[in-house]
Structure formats: C-alpha cells, structure tokens
Design an enzyme around this catalytic site. Structure first.
Site, PDB file in Angstrom:
ATOM      1  N   THR A  25       0.837  -1.198   0.000  1.00 27.97           N
ATOM      2  CA  THR A  25       0.000   0.000   0.000  1.00 27.97           C
ATOM      3  C   THR A  25       0.870   1.244   0.000  1.00 27.97           C
ATOM      4  O   THR A  25       1.994   1.213   0.487  1.00 27.97           O
ATOM      5  CB  THR A  25      -0.839  -0.070   1.283  1.00 27.97           C
ATOM      6  OG1 THR A  25      -1.746  -1.150   1.147  1.00 27.97           O
ATOM      7  CG2 THR A  25      -1.578   1.200   1.577  1.00 27.97           C
ATOM      8  N   ARG A  51     -14.292  -7.315   0.063  1.00 28.96           N
ATOM      9  CA  ARG A  51     -13.485  -6.958   1.238  1.00 28.96           C
ATOM     10  C   ARG A  51     -12.825  -5.573   1.066  1.00 28.96           C
ATOM     11  O   ARG A  51     -12.235  -5.263   0.046  1.00 28.96           O
ATOM     12  CB  ARG A  51     -12.398  -8.007   1.426  1.00 28.96           C
ATOM     13  CG  ARG A  51     -11.493  -7.771   2.655  1.00 28.96           C
ATOM     14  CD  ARG A  51     -10.208  -7.067   2.293  1.00 28.96           C
ATOM     15  NE  ARG A  51      -9.341  -6.895   3.464  1.00 28.96           N
ATOM     16  CZ  ARG A  51      -8.258  -6.130   3.484  1.00 28.96           C
ATOM     17  NH1 ARG A  51      -7.910  -5.479   2.407  1.00 28.96           N
ATOM     18  NH2 ARG A  51      -7.528  -6.016   4.568  1.00 28.96           N
ATOM     19  N   GLY A  58      -0.571  -2.152   6.470  1.00 27.95           N
ATOM     20  CA  GLY A  58      -0.456  -3.386   7.247  1.00 27.95           C
ATOM     21  C   GLY A  58      -1.733  -4.187   7.119  1.00 27.95           C
ATOM     22  O   GLY A  58      -2.512  -3.971   6.187  1.00 27.95           O
TER      23      GLY A  58
END
Ligand code: ASP
Length: 309
Positions: free
Chosen positions: A177, A205, A229
């Site tokens: 990310t 999701r 994370g």
C-alpha cells in the site's frame, strides 16, 4: 515548519529476495514521490496537493500495490481503495472496491470536493467517476506478471494475503500500500492512502485504507497519519484516529502516541504493519512492528531520506 513523509507498504520483507538493482528502483520511486510532494510545499502549495501528488506518483509505479501494479482479487480483478483527508477542515473523501481507476486518490479527492459524501463504493463510485469525467481504464492497465504469480500461488487457499507476505520459493514478500502525510508552510496537515488491498480478497473486502480514522486521518490540532499493514487489525484498533486522540485528549507527543498504538496496542491484537505520521510542528514518525516498511521523508531543512528495513 513543514515536512512530508510517505510509505510504500509495511510487512514481512525478505532481504534475501531483494537484489541491489530492485532495491535501488524502490528507493528511487520513494525518493521521487517525496520530491514531488516537497516541491509543492516549497512553492507554498497545500499539504492536500502535496499528499495527493505524492500518492499519485506511487500509484503510477508498478512495483507498489496501488493503482498500476495493484494485487489481484480472488475473481482475478483489481478492486482499489483510497482516501484523503484535510486537517484544516476535517473534510475527507474515500473510495472502496472501485475498478478501472488508475489514480484512486484523485477520485477520493473528487468525492471530498465534488460530492456531498465521504465514502463511495464499487459501481456507484465508478458511476461518480464517469459523471465527473475521470477516465476508466481497461483491466490490462493494472495487470503485472508478479501480482498474477502471487494470486496463482494462493488462489486455492482460504484467506487473503498481504502482498508482501505471500509465500513463494524463494520468498517474495515485497511491496505494499502507499500513503503520504504532509505539513505545509501555512500550518495545514493532510494525509492520503491508496491500495489494491490484499491478494486473493473476495466478497467486496475493504481494508483500513479507505476508512477515515483507521487507515487515514488528519487534524490540524494534532497530526496526519497514513497506515499500512493488515487492515482488519487497523480498523479494529482505529489506529490513525487513536494516535490523534492520544495527542489531543491525553497530551502525548506524536512519538509516544505512535509507539503506544503501533508497538503496544496493535502488537497485543496481533496486527502487523506500520504508518507514517507528522505533527503540527513538523515532527515526523515512521513506526512499524513488521520487519520493514518502504518509506521516505523530508523535514523542513533536511535532505530526502529513504529506507526499507
Ligand atoms: N492495509 C492494506 C489493507 O489491509 C494493506 C497494506 O497495507 O498493504 O487493505
């Protein structure tokens, strides 16, 4: 005082799988993103413009899990999440599970500025993008061989995988990310985050990245935060807002608040990852509880610094 910090993902990074050439490519991309944002700040631009531009440059770099190069879902598509927040006005915009958008952070900002809403999802978000003239790109734009290989390794397994934690032989545990935080010369803070989420994700999701308060938060009274994370833990710990609250209500410094949340609270929950943070005085913190986090930063009078482990 001013400053900028960015990340390209945290996780179980395997040094052995990294060649010197590849490492240099990452460091160059991180440095370029800091530089793009810093230039805006040095020209008296806004923190909001700086974080958007820095994240956009990381989205365009195929080795990070955002925009081009995002991980594959279980259905072999790319569903992108992003958010942005202005510390001055507390306005925010976010998009979750959108397909075909090359720069989701730009769409998140448009949602903040051109709609009455904060978070738009899936097809609705895509219709809004079309409505305001943001181009839709074909799936092929997002395809990279590495991400395809990662999906093939886990598609028959239950569960989702952080892109940097997909098990391969030799281990292939890199990328992630992307996000940025900045303090501009007018004293305004901003934060932005963008991701493809987790490899093999399904059922719509969404992680922490599009959730204001979890993966992204900015408040001129305290700090700006962008997280990376295992998103489910970051949502449950409301990580970004918790750090801001520890500063605002308990009087903790940025460093102490970050340490409490990343190295204590998240660890106890079992949440792996890290974040980049900057406060109203330009102090920068880049805590992580994983083996590494792709990161880069520049304080008012420092050079650009980049690091991985
Ligand atoms: N936080 C992201 C998510 O859970 C993943 C990452 O940071 O790499 O969607």
């Amino acid at each position: 005082m001013s400053g900028i910090a960015i990340h390209g993902g945290a996780g179980t990074l395997d040094r052995a799988a990294m060649t010197p050439e590849l490492e240099q490519q990452y460091l160059n991309a991180l440095s370029a993103a800091v530089s793009v944002g810093d230039r805006i700040i040095q020209q008296n631009g806004s923190a909001l413009d700086a974080v958007e531009a820095a994240v956009k440059s990381l989205e365009d770099f195929p080795l990070f899990n955002a925009g081009k190069g995002a991980v594959f879902t279980h259905d072999k598509t790319h569903e992108l999440d992003a958010s942005i927040m202005c510390g001055k006005t507390l306005e925010a915009g976010a998009v979750a599970g959108v397909q075909g958008i090359g720069n989701p952070v730009v769409l998140a900002r448009a949602i903040m500025e051109k709609s009455d809403h904060v978070l738009l999802c899936g097809n609705g978000a895509l219709k809004f993008a079309q409505h305001i003239g943001i181009e839709q790109l074909p799936e092929s734009y997002f395809h990279t061989d590495l991400r395809w290989k990662q999906l093939m390794q886990v598609i028959n397994e239950e569960g989702t995988f952080l892109d940097h934690s997909v098990h391969t032989d030799p281990p292939d545990k890199k990328f992630g990310t992307v996000g940025a935080v900045a303090l501009d010369k007018h004293g305004n803070l901003a934060a932005a985050t963008s991701t493809g989420g987790m490899t093999n994700k399904r059922w719509g999701r969404a992680g922490d990245s599009p959730i204001i308060g979890a993966g992204t938060y900015a408040n001129n009274n305290t700090c700006a935060i962008s997280c990376t994370g295992h998103g489910e833990f970051f949502i449950r710990a409301v990580v970004a807002y918790d750090i801001s609250c520890l500063m605002e209500y308990a009087g903790l410094s940025l460093e102490d608040a970050c340490r409490k949340v990343v190295n204590d609270k998240l660890v106890k929950l079992g949440g792996e990852g890290g974040l980049v943070a900057i406060d109203t005085k330009g102090n920068i913190c880049l805590p992580f509880n994983s083996t590494g986090m792709y990161r880069g930063w520049k304080s008012e009078n420092s050079e650009i610094i980049t690091a991985i482990y």
